[in-house]
Design a protein around this motif. Structure first.
Motif, mmCIF file in Angstrom:
data_model
loop_
_atom_site.group_PDB
_atom_site.id
_atom_site.type_symbol
_atom_site.label_atom_id
_atom_site.label_comp_id
_atom_site.label_asym_id
_atom_site.label_seq_id
_atom_site.Cartn_x
_atom_site.Cartn_y
_atom_site.Cartn_z
ATOM 1 N N GLU A 35 0.836 -1.211 0.000
ATOM 2 C CA GLU A 35 0.000 0.000 0.000
ATOM 3 C C GLU A 35 0.870 1.261 0.000
ATOM 4 O O GLU A 35 0.536 2.250 -0.653
ATOM 5 C CB GLU A 35 -0.924 0.027 1.223
ATOM 6 C CG GLU A 35 -2.013 -1.031 1.231
ATOM 7 C CD GLU A 35 -1.558 -2.365 1.810
ATOM 8 O OE1 GLU A 35 -0.368 -2.475 2.196
ATOM 9 O OE2 GLU A 35 -2.372 -3.296 1.857
ATOM 10 N N VAL A 36 1.978 1.197 0.735
ATOM 11 C CA VAL A 36 2.885 2.350 0.796
ATOM 12 C C VAL A 36 3.426 2.659 -0.597
ATOM 13 O O VAL A 36 3.450 3.815 -1.036
ATOM 14 C CB VAL A 36 4.048 2.061 1.780
ATOM 15 C CG1 VAL A 36 5.079 3.169 1.749
ATOM 16 C CG2 VAL A 36 3.516 1.859 3.179
ATOM 17 N N TYR A 37 3.819 1.612 -1.309
ATOM 18 C CA TYR A 37 4.382 1.811 -2.650
ATOM 19 C C TYR A 37 3.315 2.312 -3.621
ATOM 20 O O TYR A 37 3.610 3.122 -4.504
ATOM 21 C CB TYR A 37 5.014 0.510 -3.154
ATOM 22 C CG TYR A 37 6.212 0.116 -2.338
ATOM 23 C CD1 TYR A 37 7.442 0.717 -2.542
ATOM 24 C CD2 TYR A 37 6.104 -0.826 -1.320
ATOM 25 C CE1 TYR A 37 8.542 0.387 -1.777
ATOM 26 C CE2 TYR A 37 7.197 -1.166 -0.547
ATOM 27 C CZ TYR A 37 8.409 -0.560 -0.779
ATOM 28 O OH TYR A 37 9.500 -0.878 -0.015
ATOM 29 N N ALA A 38 2.079 1.838 -3.454
ATOM 30 C CA ALA A 38 0.994 2.312 -4.314
ATOM 31 C C ALA A 38 0.752 3.811 -4.091
ATOM 32 O O ALA A 38 0.598 4.581 -5.052
ATOM 33 C CB ALA A 38 -0.277 1.517 -4.033
ATOM 34 N N ILE A 39 0.763 4.225 -2.814
ATOM 35 C CA ILE A 39 0.546 5.648 -2.513
ATOM 36 C C ILE A 39 1.705 6.490 -3.041
ATOM 37 O O ILE A 39 1.499 7.557 -3.615
ATOM 38 C CB ILE A 39 0.350 5.840 -0.987
ATOM 39 C CG1 ILE A 39 -0.978 5.225 -0.559
ATOM 40 C CG2 ILE A 39 0.392 7.312 -0.610
ATOM 41 C CD1 ILE A 39 -1.143 5.069 0.927
ATOM 42 N N VAL A 40 2.935 5.972 -2.862
ATOM 43 C CA VAL A 40 4.110 6.705 -3.366
ATOM 44 C C VAL A 40 4.034 6.837 -4.884
ATOM 45 O O VAL A 40 4.353 7.887 -5.449
ATOM 46 C CB VAL A 40 5.418 5.995 -2.931
ATOM 47 C CG1 VAL A 40 6.616 6.560 -3.664
ATOM 48 C CG2 VAL A 40 5.616 6.140 -1.438
#
Lengths: 91, 156
Positions: A35-40
Motif C-alpha cells: 500500500e505504501v508503494y501504491a501511494i508513493v
C-alpha cells in the motif's frame, strides 16, 4: 505521439538499481507494505504532472524520467527486495 | 527517532531519489546535472540511514554494492573518453554530436542520447558522474555511522 526513450531507460535503470537495495529489516518493527508503494506511485505521478515535461520536452504531459525512476524503484524492490522465505533460509 | 518520523521518511526518501534522478536526466539543458542529482539521491539515502539507523534502514547498502557502483561510474566515464579517443583521436570527444564530422554516422547515432536536444554523450557523462557522487556521499555518512562500532572493536 513522439516519445523519447533516453530518459525512460536511464531513469528506469537507476531507479531499478536502487530499488534492488530496498530490503525488509528483521530488526525493525516498521513494515512498508505494498500500500505504501501504491501511494508513493500515485504521489509521484502527481508530482511528475506538476513538474511537466522535463527538461523542455514536448512528448508527455508529465516528467517521464521521474515516473520511470519511481517505476524502476518499485519493480527493483518487487524483484530483488523481497523477504526470503524460511525454507530458502534453511536450505 | 520518533515513530511519526519513521513512518514518513522512507516514502519521502523515495520521492527525493526520483527528484535526484530527474535532475541528472535534465542536467544537459537545465540547472543541475550529475553532481547535483547524485547529491540529491545520496540525500534521500542518508535521510533514511540517519533516521532508521544502519541496521534498520530499508536501504541495505553493502560494501560490495557501493564499491561496484563507484567502479561502474568511474569506468563508464573512462570508457566514454576512450571511445572518443578510439573513433576520433580526441579523448572525451563528443561522438554523438561530432562537430568536426570525423566519425561514421553509425557511431554518431550509437552515442547520441535519444532525445530532441542533440547533446551527444553529455547526458551519459552526467549519469556516470551522478552514480559516483551518490555512492561517494553515502559512503562518507555510512563510514561515520560505522566509526563508533569500529573504534570500539579496535579498543577491545
Amino acid at each position: 505521439m513522439i516519445f523519447y526513450i533516453g530518459p525512460l531507460i536511464l531513469g528506469f535503470l537507476l531507479g531499478f538499481i536502487l530499488g534492488t537495495r530496498i530490503k525488509p529489516s528483521p530488526e525493525s518493527k516498521l513494515k512498508f507494505d505494498k500500500e505504501v508503494y501504491a501511494i508513493v506511485l500515485i504521489a509521484a505521478i502527481l508530482i511528475a504532472y506538476y513538474i511537466g515535461p522535463f527538461p523542455y520536452y514536448k512528448d508527455f504531459a508529465i516528467a517521464s524520467g521521474f515516473v520511470a525512476a519511481i517505476i524502476g524503484l518499485i519493480i527493483g524492490k518487487l524483484i530483488f527486495g523481497r523477504e526470503k522465505s524460511n525454507k530458502a533460509q534453511i536450505s | 527517532m520518533s515513530t511519526i518520523l519513521k513512518l514518513f521518511v522512507f516514502p519521502i526518501s523515495l520521492i527525493i531519489i526520483c527528484v535526484g534522478i530527474n535532475t541528472i536526466l535534465g542536467g544537459h539543458i537545465t540547472p543541475g546535472g550529475g553532481f547535483q542529482g547524485g547529491a540529491m539521491i545520496a540525500g534521500g539515502l542518508i535521510f533514511c540511514i540517519v533516521v532508521y539507523g544502519l541496521k534498520e534502514s530499508p536501504f541495505k547498502l553493502s560494501h560490495s554494492f557501493l564499491a561496484g557502483m563507484e567502479s561502474a561510474g568511474a569506468l563508464g566515464y573512462v570508457l566514454l573518453g576512450i571511445a572518443g579517443l578510439f573513433f576520433s583521436g580526441f579523448y572525451l570527444y563528443n561522438l554523438g554530436v561530432d562537430i568536426y564530422n570525423i566519425v561514421p554516422s553509425a557511431v554518431q547515432t550509437l552515442f547520441n542520447y535519444p532525445d530532441p536536444t542533440n547533446t551527444g554523450i553529455i547526458p551519459y557523462l552526467n549519469y556516470v558522474v551522478g552514480i559516483k557522487v551518490l555512492v561517494g556521499l553515502s559512503a562518507v555518512v555510512i563510514a561515520f555511522l560505522e566509526s563508533d562500532r569500529i573504534l570500539g572493536e579496535n579498543e577491545q
